[in-house]
Design a protein around this motif. Structure first.
Motif, PDB file in Angstrom:
ATOM      1  N   ALA A 346       0.833  -1.208   0.000  1.00  0.00           N
ATOM      2  CA  ALA A 346       0.000   0.000   0.000  1.00  0.00           C
ATOM      3  C   ALA A 346       0.863   1.252   0.000  1.00  0.00           C
ATOM      4  N   ASN A 347       0.256   2.334  -0.465  1.00  0.00           N
ATOM      5  CA  ASN A 347       0.925   3.645  -0.438  1.00  0.00           C
ATOM      6  C   ASN A 347       0.530   4.435   0.798  1.00  0.00           C
ATOM      7  N   THR A 348      -0.782   4.538   1.070  1.00  0.00           N
ATOM      8  CA  THR A 348      -1.230   5.390   2.169  1.00  0.00           C
ATOM      9  C   THR A 348      -2.190   4.690   3.131  1.00  0.00           C
ATOM     10  N   ARG A 349      -2.920   3.652   2.710  1.00  0.00           N
ATOM     11  CA  ARG A 349      -3.920   3.070   3.587  1.00  0.00           C
ATOM     12  C   ARG A 349      -4.307   1.654   3.142  1.00  0.00           C
ATOM     13  N   VAL A 350      -4.894   0.924   4.080  1.00  0.00           N
ATOM     14  CA  VAL A 350      -5.448  -0.400   3.836  1.00  0.00           C
ATOM     15  C   VAL A 350      -6.856  -0.436   4.429  1.00  0.00           C
TER      16      VAL A 350
END
Length: 456
Positions: A346-350
């Motif tokens: 992920a880059n920013t969130r899951v």
């Protein structure tokens, strides 16, 4: 065996038939002689003994006094001595006898004249009337026995032939199945047994054997493929470990011992991780499933998810009753593996969500990373398959995490697959839902906040 059994049965039937025929013929002949003697006695008058009524059926008739003298006789019995010396008593005034003279046998009925009739006719002197018939040819010879024996042997031959044909036709497919099964070896499981066209027990047996062979072939092929993958995956770290240790032994002055030990421990740790994952994967595919227990995936998602050291938040959302039957530890492992994998890419969130849909609990784990190409969405669930991005972000991975997760889902009668997502990768786990005793209202949470659950 069938021929011997048939011979025994038909022999018993033949003996019984011979006895029955003889008894029937003798009974009919004695009925005729009794009737002829009784009719002659009924025609006798005091002072006048009528001639015997001539009949072709009973040609031998004699009236014998108490001294054994023949007082009257039919033409055929004239000049003969008494047909028998046996004399009936008053209590048993009729006797049925068989007498043989000069190679010829006759069936004789002796009737004692009643005392009343004897007192009127001969002043009480007891007399006996004998009526005889020559024994018929069929009884006097062994022709009846010969005929029954011939019929018995013929019946045995016919029954044996019928059994041989019927049983042979019935068991021929079984012999073909046995022959084909004996040709099948572990090295070549492609052969199949012939399937009879009829849907009887043998046809069902053949189809069941072929189904079992197909599953066995699939299992063996998978085992071979898995063994090949395992040997390939283990060869690399073992080779690296051996190289490190060889350098330390060959060049002790040039090799940093602490660095070699540290590197060797790291490689050994990777080997242990690979072996542990292999054992887990093998158990999931071969071992019997543990006893199922209620597992609330809402509690698992909100309270028991593990996260990596990456600063990527995990947002959870649970809607409705999401209880299932299964192994809690295995399902926790699946969800944790999916979440850790999503955080890694992920880059920013899951985002992790769970809801009840069409009798299933649907859990989706979505990240906002680069996603997975459609051509790789099935390949990543195969053992030891790792994409380039995965190798770069987790070089120490074993490549068995997703394979174990799917095997766990299948063991719980569910599915695990990658579905379309606007961005990133979206893993969807579907499991059969457990019917709750009481419904509960939807709840949602963020981070580790647990939903408010109604009691069961």
């Amino acid at each position: 065996m069938a021929a011997l059994f048939a011979l025994l049965v038909f022999s018993v039937i033949g003996v019984a038939l011979d006895i029955a025929i003889r008894k029937t013929i003798e009974s009919r002949m004695w009925v005729m002689t009794t009737r002829a003697a009784s009719e002659w006695i009924a025609r006798m008058k005091p002072g006048r003994i009528p001639a015997p009524h001539l009949t072709v059926d009973v040609p031998l008739l004699q009236l014998v006094d108490s001294h054994g003298r023949v007082e009257a006789a039919s033409p055929a019995a004239a000049g003969w001595p008494p047909l028998s010396t046996a004399r009936p008593t008053y209590s048993n005034h009729i006797l049925h006898l068989e007498r043989c003279l000069h190679g010829q046998c006759i069936l004789v009925t002796a009737i004692r004249v009643s005392p009343q009739e004897a007192s009127l006719l001969w002043r009480g002197d007891p007399h006996v009337v004998y009526a005889g018939l020559p024994e018929p040819y069929i009884l006097a010879t062994t022709r009846l026995e010969s005929f029954i024996l011939a019929m018995t042997l013929l019946a045995v031959a016919v029954i044996t032939w019928i059994i041989w044909v019927v049983v042979g036709k019935t068991l021929r497919p079984v012999a073909d199945i046995r022959t084909r099964v004996s040709e099948i070896t572990v090295s070549d499981l492609r052969l199949r047994v012939p399937e009879p066209p009829h849907d009887d027990e043998i046809g069902q047996l053949a189809r069941a054997v072929n189904h079992t062979l197909a599953r066995l072939e699939e299992a063996v092929e998978y085992q071979r493929h898995f063994a090949s993958l395992v040997s390939h995956e283990l060869r690399t770290p073992i080779t690296a470990l051996q190289t490190r240790l060889d350098e330390a032994v060959l060049y002790p002055d040039q090799v940093d011992t602490r660095e070699t030990i540290a590197a060797s421990l790291s490689i050994a740790g990777r080997l242990r991780a690979v072996i542990d994952d292999m054992l887990m994967f093998t158990r999931l595919r071969t071992a019997s499933a543990p006893s199922p227990e209620p597992v609330d995936l809402g509690v698992v998602i909100n309270d028991e998810l593990l996260t990596t050291c990456r600063d990527v938040p995990v947002f959870t959302h649970v809607e409705g009753d999401v209880k299932v039957l299964g192994s809690g530890s295995q399902l926790i492992g699946v969800l944790n593996n999916l979440v850790v994998n999503a955080q890694r890419h992920a880059n920013t969130r899951v985002e992790v969500s769970a809801a009840r849909l069409d009798g299933h609990v649907v859990v989706s784990v979505t990240d906002d990373g680069d996603g997975i190409a459609p051509c790789d969405r099935e390949r990543i669930f195969k053992p030891f398959v790792r994409l380039d991005d995965g190798r770069r972000k987790d070089p120490n991975g074993t490549g068995l995490g997703l394979a174990i997760s799917r095997a766990t889902a299948v063991a719980h009668h569910g599915t695990l697959q990658v579905e379309d997502s606007p961005r990133g990768a979206r893993f969807v786990l579907r499991l059969p839902a457990m019917e709750p005793k009481h419904p509960r209202p939807p709840s949602s949470g963020h981070g580790t906040e647990a939903p408010d659950l109604d009691p069961w």
